[in-house]
Every structure is written in structure tokens, then in C-alpha cells.
Motif scaffolding. Structure first.
Motif, mmCIF file in Angstrom:
data_model
loop_
_atom_site.group_PDB
_atom_site.id
_atom_site.type_symbol
_atom_site.label_atom_id
_atom_site.label_comp_id
_atom_site.label_asym_id
_atom_site.label_seq_id
_atom_site.Cartn_x
_atom_site.Cartn_y
_atom_site.Cartn_z
ATOM 1 N N CYS A 9 0.812 -1.222 0.000
ATOM 2 C CA CYS A 9 0.000 0.000 0.000
ATOM 3 C C CYS A 9 0.843 1.268 0.000
ATOM 4 C CB CYS A 9 -0.935 -0.008 1.201
ATOM 5 S SG CYS A 9 -1.937 -1.515 1.278
ATOM 6 N N ASP A 38 -3.898 -7.613 -8.928
ATOM 7 C CA ASP A 38 -4.932 -7.717 -7.887
ATOM 8 C C ASP A 38 -4.409 -8.084 -6.490
ATOM 9 O OD1 ASP A 38 -7.668 -7.030 -7.794
ATOM 10 O OD2 ASP A 38 -8.176 -9.088 -7.277
ATOM 11 N N CYS A 41 -3.514 -5.828 0.534
ATOM 12 C CA CYS A 41 -2.648 -5.430 1.657
ATOM 13 C C CYS A 41 -2.188 -6.669 2.427
ATOM 14 C CB CYS A 41 -3.431 -4.491 2.574
ATOM 15 S SG CYS A 41 -2.565 -4.034 4.089
ATOM 16 N N ARG A 61 -2.326 -15.084 0.160
ATOM 17 C CA ARG A 61 -3.089 -14.891 -1.086
ATOM 18 C C ARG A 61 -2.198 -14.246 -2.145
ATOM 19 N NH1 ARG A 61 -5.660 -10.524 -3.354
ATOM 20 N NH2 ARG A 61 -7.311 -11.012 -4.850
ATOM 21 N N ALA A 105 -8.783 -20.944 3.942
ATOM 22 C CA ALA A 105 -9.255 -19.560 4.097
ATOM 23 C C ALA A 105 -9.168 -18.777 2.786
ATOM 24 C CB ALA A 105 -8.467 -18.843 5.193
ATOM 25 N N LEU B 118 -7.697 -2.460 9.802
ATOM 26 C CA LEU B 118 -8.322 -3.679 9.279
ATOM 27 C C LEU B 118 -9.616 -3.355 8.528
ATOM 28 C CD1 LEU B 118 -7.591 -6.058 12.291
ATOM 29 C CD2 LEU B 118 -6.453 -6.023 10.062
ATOM 30 N N ILE B 121 -8.819 -2.529 4.955
ATOM 31 C CA ILE B 121 -8.539 -3.694 4.107
ATOM 32 C C ILE B 121 -9.855 -4.383 3.729
ATOM 33 C CG2 ILE B 121 -7.209 -5.821 3.846
ATOM 34 C CD1 ILE B 121 -5.415 -4.894 6.088
ATOM 35 N N GLY B 125 -9.584 -3.803 0.195
ATOM 36 C CA GLY B 125 -8.541 -4.790 -0.123
ATOM 37 C C GLY B 125 -7.150 -4.220 0.034
ATOM 38 N N ARG B 126 -7.082 -2.902 0.017
ATOM 39 C CA ARG B 126 -5.793 -2.239 0.216
ATOM 40 C C ARG B 126 -5.989 -1.122 1.216
ATOM 41 N NH1 ARG B 126 -3.844 -1.958 -6.149
ATOM 42 N NH2 ARG B 126 -3.830 -4.225 -6.402
ATOM 43 N N LEU B 127 -4.867 -0.642 1.718
ATOM 44 C CA LEU B 127 -4.930 0.436 2.689
ATOM 45 C C LEU B 127 -5.031 1.766 1.962
ATOM 46 C CD1 LEU B 127 -4.727 0.868 5.744
ATOM 47 C CD2 LEU B 127 -2.326 1.372 5.391
ATOM 48 N N ALA B 160 -2.944 9.459 -1.707
ATOM 49 C CA ALA B 160 -3.909 9.185 -2.764
ATOM 50 C C ALA B 160 -5.239 9.770 -2.311
ATOM 51 C CB ALA B 160 -4.022 7.686 -2.988
ATOM 52 N N ILE B 166 -9.730 -3.494 -5.010
ATOM 53 C CA ILE B 166 -9.250 -4.622 -5.805
ATOM 54 C C ILE B 166 -10.430 -5.446 -6.335
ATOM 55 C CG2 ILE B 166 -7.119 -4.726 -4.441
ATOM 56 C CD1 ILE B 166 -8.188 -7.407 -3.300
ATOM 57 N N GLN B 167 -10.157 -6.214 -7.376
ATOM 58 C CA GLN B 167 -11.194 -7.063 -7.986
ATOM 59 C C GLN B 167 -11.675 -8.126 -7.009
ATOM 60 O OE1 GLN B 167 -12.220 -7.010 -11.464
ATOM 61 N NE2 GLN B 167 -11.256 -4.985 -11.380
ATOM 62 N N GLY B 168 -10.696 -8.711 -6.315
ATOM 63 C CA GLY B 168 -11.013 -9.850 -5.459
ATOM 64 C C GLY B 168 -11.484 -9.468 -4.077
ATOM 65 N N GLU B 171 -13.255 -12.005 -2.084
ATOM 66 C CA GLU B 171 -12.305 -12.999 -1.588
ATOM 67 C C GLU B 171 -11.695 -12.532 -0.257
ATOM 68 O OE1 GLU B 171 -8.410 -14.865 -3.685
ATOM 69 O OE2 GLU B 171 -9.811 -13.842 -5.000
ATOM 70 N N ILE B 172 -11.328 -11.254 -0.207
ATOM 71 C CA ILE B 172 -10.737 -10.699 1.014
ATOM 72 C C ILE B 172 -11.737 -10.778 2.163
ATOM 73 C CG2 ILE B 172 -9.778 -8.608 2.091
ATOM 74 C CD1 ILE B 172 -7.984 -9.900 -0.037
ATOM 75 N N ILE B 175 -11.863 -14.186 3.435
ATOM 76 C CA ILE B 175 -10.666 -14.493 4.242
ATOM 77 C C ILE B 175 -10.855 -13.958 5.663
ATOM 78 C CG2 ILE B 175 -8.195 -14.006 4.531
ATOM 79 C CD1 ILE B 175 -7.934 -14.047 1.462
ATOM 80 N N PHE B 176 -11.342 -12.744 5.789
ATOM 81 C CA PHE B 176 -11.590 -12.185 7.128
ATOM 82 C C PHE B 176 -12.582 -13.062 7.891
ATOM 83 C CE2 PHE B 176 -9.705 -8.083 8.212
ATOM 84 C CZ PHE B 176 -9.082 -7.738 7.025
#
Lengths: 299, 204
Positions: A9, A38, A41, A61, A105, B118, B121, B125-127, B160, B166-168, B171-172, B175-176
Motif C-alpha cells: 500500500c 490484484d 494489503c 493470497r 481460508a 483492518l 482492508i 482490499g488495500r490500505l 492518494a 481490488i477485484q477480489g 475474496e478478502i 478471508i476475514f
């Protein structure tokens, strides 16, 4: 040499100049970096401090994506990202139960891609840096600051020694500059407490800066956006509580290499720091006579 | 490394051992960890104190201590421990256990930071650093800290203005969910708690 690239990031925002300088030096060093499509973080401290599996699954991932996209190695310039990718790699490789929980996961096979830090990559490329150096940095005295996560914990150490690493110094010598001998190069700067406990960051980073100054360093070289932020952005607050001020430029290792390669300081993002790099840059002589300046190549 | 259930009694040390494969009993209190700890001057419990209290099963005081939240995970203790006790990993485990049991008492700002981080994310998906800062300020109440830094950050092109998603992302989020479920499952099997925090990370 082709390699996957995980900017993390910070390199997309506060450490933009780290990414910029990397983009400028890879070409002359014959390295092709391909950003992993893709990526997410790594979770950094907040994930591993609150949920162990999360702290491993998020970077896992990225390892999986890198493998799927055909990379054997992933360059992680941020020390924290490197550390989390390496922790995930190790957990999956050495602990079948964690490996199974992680793959469940993330819903992917982790694959075999391995992370590499920028310090190690540049140390391996040191002969090439020396060969391609167009601008002598001979009079520049550099304090190499490793911080924590490139060397510790020992099982994730990407460098040559946990207590006495030499890889940054190897790179600095290849640029022609002089690494100084000092005591605080492996100390913690306060890392992720930059926002949440600034007083600790000021206390710890001050000791580091004062030691570097005492050793006669003209510039402090780092390879981590968090260290950079604490030592550069917070330096003004630190100087207020320190006798005689500070005023030590803090730059990324990739920027120093870029300068040696003759690259333009603007292209290297050297104007983006809080502590001005102008006086330091003005001391660097122009490219050696008889050699074409790379600075003109990048405009 | 797996430890047979019978070797891990219902002590906090046993729980740490089961979760990490590390045995707190191997600490012989040399104090090398605390000698190198950069936060030791600010914490009431130093790394070797934490290990000692685990040996005495001082569960309540350990899990509710502020000190475990002041560990920077610089890993100096772990690198220097002559008996491979890995205090940094043990402290991570204690933080997580404290959260899952609802016993955690981190300083407000540190709780706010982890929570905001958290959330970012999970959201994109990103910070997104600007979002992190705003969210952290709201949660911590430190509304005016560093406000003067924003123009400097922006002027240097270091912030920024919009998050990149993100696309996924789904998915993230999965995962959480999976990691939160996994941790609360493993907590409930050892502490026999009826209703352990199902959102451990969330409550940080």
C-alpha cells in the motif's frame, strides 16, 4: 531478470518516491519487475497482532497470485510487506496444519513463489551497480539503517547476519559512497506506532538520528516506508526536542543507487521528502566526463 | 509442531503452547529479551515478566495488561533469546487470546488504529491511507493530531485521494470471515467459553 513485484500500500501513496526510484533503476540494472495483478494489503501489524491466521492468510493470497501469474520470486521493497510474505511462506512450508487452514481460508493453493527484499536484490546486483555507476558519490557519508523487519526474526532474515548484516553497506560501497560505522542501525524506529503512539516514535527515532549524526553521516539510507516516515516526516517534531536540530536527509537505498547511476533527482522522487535533500544533492558532482548522462535519457 | 492435548492443561501457558508450539516453561529468566526491548522503559511488564507470569498462570493480569499492546514486534527479544522462547510470537498470541476472551485492554489509540487499519482492508482490499487517518481520528478522538501535516503530504503527492478497490474484494472478505471463525473456534475448544468474541479482529 524477470521478477514479480508487490508494491504494497505505501509504495502507491506515502512512499511514492520509493516506487519511482525503483522504476528508474530497474532498467539500467537489467531487471524487469511485473506488478502482481490484484494484490491485497499484507495486513501488517494490525493483522498479526490481532489474528494470527489473518496475518498469514492475507500475504499468502499474494504468494498464491504470484505463483498463478508465473512468478518464482516476488520483490517486496517494503520491509513490513517482505516480513509478512516471508512469515506466510514459512508458516505454509513448515506447519502443515497452518498451511491447510490458510489454503482453506484463501480458497487457493499457495504455490511456491518466494519473497525477496530490495536490499538483498540490490546486494546481489552490486557488481552491476558498480559497473554502471556514472556519477561518483565518493564524498558522501552514508548511515545504513536496517531497522527490524529485514533482519528479524532470525528465521525470516533475508540478509547475511541477524546482528551484523552487511548487505546495505555492500550496495552503498558499490555506489562509491562511504558507509559510516554507527550503533543504531538495527534499532527499532517505533514502526507502526507513528499515528497511535507518536511519543514512542519520537523517542526511538531521535536516538537513531542522533547516533547517525554523531557518526558524521551526510544522509541516512533506509529500505522501509515506515522507517522512512518516522525518520523523515517525524524529524521536525524530533528536532524540536533535540539540541542543535537535526536536518539529516533520509532517502531510500534505491534513490542512492539511482543517483550513482546518473539518474535525475526529480525522477528519483528526491523532492518528495520532508527533510530537504537539496544541500546533499548539490554536493554530488555531475556525471563523469566522457560518459553520457543517464539523466538526459530519462529527461 | 503439535502438542498432545493431554500435555496442555487448561492454563494460559498450555493454551499458548497449543496455539504456537512454544513452551513458556523454557524461559529461565535471564532477562536478555528485556535488556534489548525498545519499549521496556514504557511498559509495566517487560518481556521476561510476561514469560514469568505465564509460568505462574497469572491469566487475568496478563490478558488485561496494557503492556502486551505496547509491543512493537521489533523481534529483538526473539532474535536474542538464548533458549528460543520467541517472546514476540507469544505476545502476539496473548493479544489475540485477550481479544477473543473480551479481556483486552489496549490503549484507546492503539485499539483505534488496528480497528481502522483492518476496516480499510475489508473495505477495499488495500490500505487507503487518507481513509485510515480519518477513520483512526474518529475512533481515537485524536481529531487534531497531525492536521498540519496534511498539506505537506498532499503537496508532495504522498496521499492518494481515492481508494483503489481490488477485484477480489469478495475474496478478502471471505478471508476475514474464515480467519475470525477459525480463531473463535480454536478459543472455544480450550477455554470452554460459551460465547467467545466472534469478531476478534473487529473488536480490536
Amino acid at each position: 531478470m524477470k521478477i514479480g513485484y508487490f508494491p504494497g500500500c505505501s509504495l502507491h501513496a506515502t512512499a511514492r518516491e520509493y516506487a519511482e526510484s525503483l522504476g528508474v533503476i530497474t532498467g539500467p540494472l537489467d531487471v524487469e519487475i511485473n506488478e502482481i495483478d490484484d494484490w491485497a494489503c499484507c495486513g501488517a501489524t494490525s493483522a498479526h497482532a490481532t489474528n494470527h491466521l489473518l496475518g498469514v492468510a492475507l500475504p499468502a493470497r499474494t504468494l498464491a497470485l504470484a505463483a498463478e501469474q508465473g512468478h518464482e520470486q516476488i520483490l517486496a521493497p517494503c520491509a513490513a510487506c517482505y516480513s509478512r510474505l516471508a512469515a506466510a511462506r514459512r508458516a505454509v512450508d513448515n506447519d502443515p496444519a497452518t498451511g491447510a487452514a490458510v489454503e482453506k481460508a484463501i480458497g487457493r493453493s499457495v504455490g511456491t513463489a518466494r519473497p525477496i527484499s530490495l536490499v538483498r536484490l540490490l546486494a546481489e546486483l552490486a557488481p552491476k551497480v558498480r559497473e554502471k555507476a556514472k556519477r561518483p558519490l565518493e564524498d558522501i557519508k552514508v548511515a545504513c539503517y536496517y531497522g527490524c523487519l529485514l533482519v528479524r526474526p532470525p528465521e525470516l532474515n533475508d540478509l547475511d547476519d541477524v546482528e551484523a548484516p552487511t548487505m546495505m553497506e555492500t550496495v552503498v560501497k558499490a555506489t562509491g559512497a562511504k558507509p559510516v560505522s554507527w550503533n543504531r542501525r538495527l534499532d527499532c524506529c517505533g514502526g507502526g506506532f507513528s499515528l497511535s503512539r507518536t511519543s514512542s516514535v519520537v523517542r526511538l527515532s531521535r536516538t537513531i538520528l542522533e547516533d547517525a549524526r554523531g557518526a558524521g553521516a551526510d544522509v541516512l539510507v533506509v529500505a522501509c516506508p515506515m522507517c522512512h516516515s518516522n525518520l523523515d516526516f517525524r524529524q521536525k517534531a524530533i528536532a524540536r526536542r533535540s539540541e542543535g536540530g537535526m536536518d539529516i536527509p533520509v532517502i531510500y537505498l534505491s534513490q542512492l543507487v539511482g543517483l550513482a547511476l546518473g539518474q535525475d533527482h526529480v525522477a528519483l522522487g528526491l523532492g518528495r521528502h520532508f527533510v530537504s535533500t537539496a544541500s546533499f544533492i548539490s554536493r554530488i558532482p555531475g556525471p563523469r566526463e566522457g560518459e553520457s548522462a543517464a539523466a538526459t535519457e530519462v529527461g | 509442531m503439535s502438542i498432545p492435548e493431554s500435555a496442555a492443561p487448561a492454563t494460559l501457558a498450555g493454551e499458548v503452547r497449543r496455539k504456537t508450539g512454544l513452551n513458556p516453561a523454557t524461559c529461565y529468566q535471564c532477562g536478555k529479551c528485556s535488556a534489548g526491548c525498545p519499549m521496556a522503559v514504557e511498559t509495566s511488564l517487560r518481556p521476561h515478566d510476561v514469560l514469568r507470569m505465564l509460568q505462574f498462570d497469572d491469566r487475568e493480569q496478563l490478558l488485561s495488561s496494557e503492556s502486551i499492546w505496547l509491543c512493537l514486534t521489533c523481534e529483538t527479544c526473539t532474535a536474542r533469546c538464548p533458549n528460543s522462547c520467541d517472546p514476540a510470537r507469544i505476545i502476539d498470541c496473548l493479544r489475540e487470546t485477550a481479544l477473543n476472551e473480551g479481556a483486552a485492554q489496549p490503549p484507546r489509540n492503539i485499539r483505534a488504529f488496528h480497528n481502522a487499519f483492518l476496516k480499510q482492508i475489508q473495505r477495499s482490499g488495500r490500505l487507503f491511507e487518507m481513509g485510515l487517518i480519518m477513520s483512526y481520528k474518529m475512533r481515537s478522538g485524536a481529531l487534531f493530531a497531525d492536521v498540519m501535516a496534511a498539506p505537506g503530504m498532499l503537496g508532495r503527492g504522498k496521499l492518494a485521494l481515492a481508494p483503489s478497490r481490488i477485484q477480489g474484494l469478495e475474496e478478502i472478505r471471505r478471508i476475514f470471515d474464515a480467519c475470525t471463525r477459525h480463531e473463535s473456534d480454536s478459543t472455544s475448544t480450550t477455554t470452554a467459553q460459551q460465547n467467545p468474541g466472534t469478531e476478534g479482529a473487529e473488536n480490536a
